[in-house]
Design an enzyme around this catalytic site. Structure first.
Site, short mmCIF file in Angstrom:
data_model
loop_
_atom_site.label_atom_id
_atom_site.label_comp_id
_atom_site.label_asym_id
_atom_site.label_seq_id
_atom_site.Cartn_x
_atom_site.Cartn_y
_atom_site.Cartn_z
N HIS A 229 0.87 -1.18 0.00
CA HIS A 229 0.00 0.00 0.00
C HIS A 229 0.91 1.23 0.00
CE1 HIS A 229 -3.02 2.90 1.26
NE2 HIS A 229 -3.95 1.99 1.08
N ARG A 250 -5.42 10.04 -1.14
CA ARG A 250 -4.94 10.32 -2.50
C ARG A 250 -6.12 10.63 -3.41
NH1 ARG A 250 -2.82 6.02 -4.96
NH2 ARG A 250 -3.43 4.56 -3.34
#
Ligand code: FAD
Length: 563
Positions: A229, A250
């Site tokens: 991740h 994000r």
């Protein structure tokens, strides 16, 4: 019937087995606390399921296979997609979970990376806690015998060698072994071994299930596929280092910069930048760090402060709180993050009814491999564990032979117990498990992590074999009760086993695909590699590795034909 593990897969297996056959004697043993251990509880983002009439199983399947770069076992992927809507319904109406709803009363579904439709069901950003809390209540009301904080050491064959007939467990509080005979054993210990220096899974996940399956002679698939991740928190020497800061940061416009203040994703994926896929963003950050452009703690920065403090607080209350625990104000300043080892796509080979190739052994959840191919979509992990856990429970209830369970192979039991006791001496004469683990974590991070090549993989394999030999002489204080050094010694042996399987499989796949990136073979090679890598320890020392083409039973690569 014996269930090993109490994440989403283990709890659903026990509950569905009890429902299918209320007279079945079910034992559930878990290394951690029921409802509080494992990664299902850590699920932040949510659960993918087709609920909206404008969405379709075909779309979800296509997204899952595209995400997996078309090396998924397609029948497993389809089983997940087909059963996820029913499972969400069951979690709400039978188990009692509350998921977020829209103003019109329908379940709210949010967008997640790699999906062509907003299909991620959630409870704020703490979905796993909602699911596991309610499942735990349901389990305590079910006729299941629970062995909490009791770990499985190894699977045991029947005396005639024809099937898996149970397991040897260890109760670390009392320091005593527990031998369990079972008509069917369900392995649901959650894969996701923490064998990398920076890692997100819960602390007790040391690949025990996969290691046990290796030692029992089961076939494993695509063990090289380990997902990283992009945004694991860097929190110094704290064990929280590696904890995931969720994808949504994000998605909402979070910006990644290196120590020079450069927005480096512009160089790696100028179109999507931070919204590129997990594998691309993680690898890009890693390359910045190894090129010497990392932050003081060896990471990069994520910054969402430009969204405004109020917006950040409202959208990510859980993340704000977690960051503040370590002195960061996510609302107002950049936070140091690193790619973090997150999820193992590889695992034990199963069919759509969770059968492994060992009679008597079913496998569900992250211990199994093949559903996600080369990359898992966010939201498909908890769907996998609950859907396949439920199937495993039903199949186990159906297939548990009537009458007394087969007798255990007592010679094997004695060998398992002898091996487990071996590290217990005065703790001064042999190898230190903590030191071996630290060496392994660095080795895996540097050579079998985000960027790999043949030379590094071969070096690592040799080093893992040396560490395994050294681990045969581990030495910890001799007390059997609550001896954490002993626990560590047992964990290290499993981590080494899984690390070796990952490294060997990574050597075989001479291409780059999804989470597996080889700098000496940087291209995805569809002509040669729409194949799976299989591994089986036949003599417990040298495994057999082979490849076989993917069976495109539902969809040809990049072209939907059926669903
Ligand atoms: C931080 C984080 C966030 C995530 N967010 C998402 C998300 O938003 N959406 C999504 O779909 N997926 C997410 N995932 C992935 C998801 O959590 C997993 O795919 C899924 O929960 C795995 O379920 P499981 O039941 O297989 O294993 P787990 O839930 O990990 O459970 C494993 C169980 O096995 C027990 N165990 C371990 N070893 C032994 C042993 N030797 N003997 C007995 N018991 C043992 C453990 O104590 C635990 O109870 C996330 C993962 C992480 C780490």
């Amino acid at each position: 019937m014996l269930v090993l593990g109490s994440g989403g897969a283990g709890l659903l297996a026990a509950l569905h087995a009890a429902r299918t056959n209320p007279n079945l004697r079910i034992i559930l043993a878990s290394k951690g606390l029921i409802g509080k251990s494992g990664c299902t509880r850590m699920v932040q983002g949510g659960y993918n399921a087709v609920l909206d009439p404008a969405d379709s199983l075909d779309k979800h399947l296509t997204d899952t296979l595209k995400g997996g770069q078309f090396i998924n076992q397609q029948e497993l992927a389809y089983t997940l997609v087909r059963n996820a809507p029913t499972m969400i319904h069951e979690l709400e109406t039978v188990i009692g979970c509350f998921f977020d709803r829209r103003a019109d009363g329908r379940i709210h579904q949010k967008p997640f990376a790699g999906q062509s439709f907003d299909r991620t069901v959630h409870r704020g950003d703490l979905t796993g806690i909602e699911i596991m809390g309610r499942l735990r209540d349901a389990l305590f009301a079910a006729p299941v015998h629970i062995l909490e904080e009791v770990r499985a050491l190894d699977l045991v064959r029947s005396a005639d060698g024809s099937r898996i007939a149970g397991a040897v467990l260890l109760d670390p509080r009392r320091g005593e072994f527990v031998r369990v005979r079972a008509g069917v054993t369900v392995l649901a210990t959650g894969g996701g071994a923490r064998m990398y220096r920076v890692a997100a899974p819960s602390l007790e996940k040391t690949g025990d299930g996969m290691a046990m399956a290796c030692r029992a002679g089961a076939t494993l698939v695509d063990m090289e596929m380990y997902q990283f991740h992009p945004t694991g928190l860097l929190a110094g020497v704290s064990r929280m280092t590696g904890m995931v800061l969720e994808e949504g940061l994000r998605g909402a416009g979070g910006i990644l910069t290196n120590a020079l203040g450069e927005r480096y994703m512009e160089r790696y994926d100028s179109l999507r930048k931070e919204r590129s896929t997990r594998d691309v963003v993680s690898r890009s950050s890693y390359m910045e760090i190894v090129a010497g452009r990392g932050t003081p703690q060896g990471g990069v920065y994520i910054d969402v402060s430009h969204l405004g403090a109020e917006v950040v607080q409202q959208m990510f209350p859980g993340m704000v709180e977690r960051c503040s625990d370590f002195g960061y104000d996510l609302r107002r300043q950049p936070v140091e993050v690193s790619p973090t080892a997150h999820f193992h796509m590889g695992g034990v080979k199963i069919d759509a009814e969770c059968h492994s190739d060992l009679p008597g052994l079913l496998v569900a959840g992250e211990d199994s491999g093949g559903t996600h191919g080369a990359n898992r979509l966010g939201g498909n992990g908890v769907a996998e564990s609950t859907v396949f856990g439920a199937i495993a429970g039903e199949v186990a209830a159906r297939e548990t032979p009537a009458g007394t369970s087969a007798r255990l192979d007592l010679a094997q039991v004695a060998e398992i117990e002898r091996r487990a006791l071996q590290p217990l001496d005065d703790g001064s004469s042999g190898e230190d498990p903590f030191a071996i683990r630290a060496t392994l974590e660095t080795l895996m991070w540097d050579n079998v992590g985000l960027v790999r090549d043949g030379a590094g993989l071969n070096r690592s394999l040799a080093e893992i074999q040396t560490l395994t030999e050294r681990a045969a002489g581990l030495s910890v204080p001799s007390s059997r009760r609550l001896n954490l050094a002993w626990t560590e010694a047992l964990d290290v042996q499993n981590l080494l086993q899984v690390a070796e399987a990952v490294t060997r499989s990574a050597l075989v796949r001479t291409e780059s695909r999804g989470a597996h990136y080889r700098s000496d073979f940087p291209q995805q090679d569809d002509a040669r590699w729409l194949s799976n890598v299989y591994l089986r320890y036949e003599d417990r020392v040298d495994p057999r590795l082979w490849t076989a083409p993917v069976a495109f039973t539902r969809m040809a690569p990049y072209l939907a034909v059926t669903a």
